[in-house]
Scaffold this motif. Structure first.
Motif, short mmCIF file in Angstrom:
data_model
loop_
_atom_site.label_atom_id
_atom_site.label_comp_id
_atom_site.label_asym_id
_atom_site.label_seq_id
_atom_site.Cartn_x
_atom_site.Cartn_y
_atom_site.Cartn_z
N ASN A 12 18.84 -99.98 28.19
CA ASN A 12 19.89 -99.81 27.18
C ASN A 12 20.00 -98.35 26.74
OD1 ASN A 12 20.71 -102.47 27.19
ND2 ASN A 12 19.40 -103.07 25.48
N TYR A 13 18.87 -97.66 26.65
CA TYR A 13 18.88 -96.23 26.32
C TYR A 13 19.73 -95.48 27.33
CZ TYR A 13 16.97 -91.47 25.72
OH TYR A 13 16.83 -90.11 25.54
N LEU A 14 19.54 -95.82 28.61
CA LEU A 14 20.30 -95.17 29.68
C LEU A 14 21.80 -95.49 29.56
CD1 LEU A 14 18.96 -93.45 31.87
CD2 LEU A 14 19.14 -95.39 33.42
N LYS A 15 22.10 -96.75 29.32
CA LYS A 15 23.50 -97.17 29.19
C LYS A 15 24.20 -96.45 28.03
CE LYS A 15 22.44 -101.88 30.74
NZ LYS A 15 22.28 -103.28 30.28
N LEU A 49 9.72 -98.36 38.52
CA LEU A 49 8.75 -99.02 37.65
C LEU A 49 9.12 -98.87 36.19
CD1 LEU A 49 5.35 -98.00 39.31
CD2 LEU A 49 6.26 -100.32 39.11
N TYR A 50 9.59 -97.70 35.81
CA TYR A 50 9.89 -97.44 34.41
C TYR A 50 10.98 -98.37 33.88
CZ TYR A 50 10.92 -94.79 30.15
OH TYR A 50 11.10 -94.41 28.84
N ASN A 156 14.59 -86.69 30.09
CA ASN A 156 14.40 -86.62 28.64
C ASN A 156 13.81 -87.90 28.08
OD1 ASN A 156 15.35 -83.99 28.47
ND2 ASN A 156 17.47 -84.63 28.16
N GLN A 157 14.21 -89.03 28.64
CA GLN A 157 13.68 -90.32 28.16
C GLN A 157 12.22 -90.48 28.54
OE1 GLN A 157 15.68 -93.78 29.74
NE2 GLN A 157 14.71 -95.17 28.28
#
Length: 446
Positions: A12-15, A49-50, A156-157
């Motif tokens: 969700n962070y990526l989205k 994996l992340y 960055n994440q």
């Protein structure tokens, strides 16, 4: 695997930051050593994996931002594979645990018709071939599909470690601690390097983990990534042990110690060791959120230059030595790198995207160009701090023949050190708001 909410939150962070398109992540396959059925130890791709946590070969996944979905593409073991391969859970169970849905591998190619697809850089030729087949392009054209915005968002994440990730890194460090205790205990006159290597690596395996990179254990420490282990150790020798393990969740440790045979340095070894130790401590004292890592590197380099000048290896003004980077003859690598799911965390995405940004560009100066990470530190980054001093025979001879920095380098003194080797200290550090936590502080050092 972590709980499925972890992977859903990460996706969700990526989205939220990319807004649109489809992210395609390829898992790794098993790679043959010398014939198809004899494969290297399987290691899943760290970015896969992340975001999905599924640690089996021959699968792919998409994060469909437009339709708010996470999908894994793969197939369960067939009848023949069941004879040879053990898998604790079937693929459907693993996919459910990642909070995604499962589809068959054959559906992957058609999923991207008329879609905006985002991919990350590829480091395995087998995956480059797969992508070329999926998109009906030539292999050399795959690089052109890489989405730099995606790369920077992932970097960055992943650089900012979650509490569970820090816990895993600490677990790896704790096992490394036992490995180094063995090395110091076994460093005796007449012992072969490979005998110590066998016990050190055996300790990792006994504790249910695997290595995070090939172990460096050698008295020829002037060669930075020397993975030969054929020497017999003698009194007044020392050796570099640079090793690490990764937990079952694949989080790594990366520690280096310089070990004196029979537990005692010679006076000159001790003098140089103390310079390296001081350079590392200055780095620890300077770490905090907002500090530029390149500045830490230069502070450590200055300590090394000052120490080597005091011992007669460098001459002239320290400011001039630093400005001309003459110290790099003896300290030719960067101060450290990020640590996490990769021992050089995120390096597969490209160091220039991970370790550099608009605030700092990569140098082409010898030594400084080897700094893997230069940008501003943030709280919860995990970094290695690993200064060193080396007397590299071929490099010393090359610079001498070129009369390079002869106004700063005492070559007569340097030539006395061709058999010395090198000294390096490396610890794993958690960046805090106003300081740092040396996670590997308890590992034997002096």
């Amino acid at each position: 695997m972590f709980k499925k909410e972890v992977y859903i939150k990460r996706r969700n962070y990526l989205k939220d930051r990319l807004k649109e398109g489809v992210v395609l992540l390829l898992g790794n396959s098993e790679e043959p050593i010398n014939f198809p059925a004899n494969c290297y130890r399987f290691r899943q791709d760290s970015t896969f994996l992340y975001y999905f946590g599924i640690d089996v070969p021959n699968i792919a996944a998409v994060i469909d931002i437009d339709n708010d979905r996470g999908i894994v593409f793969g197939d369960d073991l067939d009848e023949d594979e069941l004879i040879w391969i053990k898998r604790e859970s079937n693929l459907k169970e693993l996919t459910d645990r990642s909070g995604a849905e499962l589809r068959q591998s054959k559906e992957l190619k058609n999923y991207f018709r008329n879609r905006s697809v985002r991919i990350i850089p590829q480091y395995r030729s087998s995956n480059i071939i797969k992508l070329a087949e999926i998109f009906d392009i030539k292999c050399h054209e795959v690089e052109g599909l890489v989405d730099i915005e995606l790369v920077r968002v992932i970097a960055n994440q992943r650089l900012e470690k979650e509490e569970r990730e820090i816990y895993e890194i600490k677990k790896a460090i704790e096992i490394s601690k036992g490995m180094f205790e063995i090395a110091f205990e076994k460093a005796k006159d007449g012992t072969k390097e490979r005998e110590i290597l066998a016990e050190v690596e055996g300790y990792a395996i006994k504790n249910g983990v695997w290595l995070s990179f090939p172990t460096i254990l050698t008295k020829d420490g002037a060669i930075l990534h020397n993975t030969t282990h054929e020497n017999t150790l003698r009194k007044n020798d020392m050796f570099i042990l640079d090793s690490g393990v990764e937990t079952k969740e694949h989080y790594a440790s990366d520690i280096t110690r310089t070990v004196p045979v029979d537990g005692e340095f010679t006076p000159l070894q001790k003098d140089i060791y103390q310079i390296v130790k001081k350079a590392q401590q200055v780095s620890f004292d300077s770490i905090r959120e907002g500090e530029m890592f390149i500045n830490l590197h230069l502070k450590a380099a200055r300590v090394i230059a000052e120490g080597l000048k005091e011992l007669g290896f460098l001459k002239g003004g320290i400011d001039d030595i630093m400005q001309n980077h003459a110290y790099a003859l003896f300290f030719p690598h960067g101060l450290g790198h990020p640590l996490g799911l990769d021992v050089h965390d995120l390096e597969a995405l490209g160091e220039n995207y991970v370790g550099y940004d608009e605030s700092v560009k990569r140098s082409n100066i010898f030594g400084l160009k080897s700094l893997r990470f230069a940008r501003k530190l943030k709280e919860n980054y995990v970094m290695t701090i690993e200064p060193g001093i080396y007397f590299i025979p071929k490099l010393i001879k090359k610079w001498y023949e070129e009369a390079k920095f002869k106004e700063f380098i005492n070559y007569d003194r340097a030539f006395e050190m061709l058999d010395f080797g090198g000294i390096r200290l490396e610890d794993d550090v958690l960046v805090l708001k106003d300081s740092c936590d040396v996670l590997s502080e308890s590992i034997i050092k002096t």
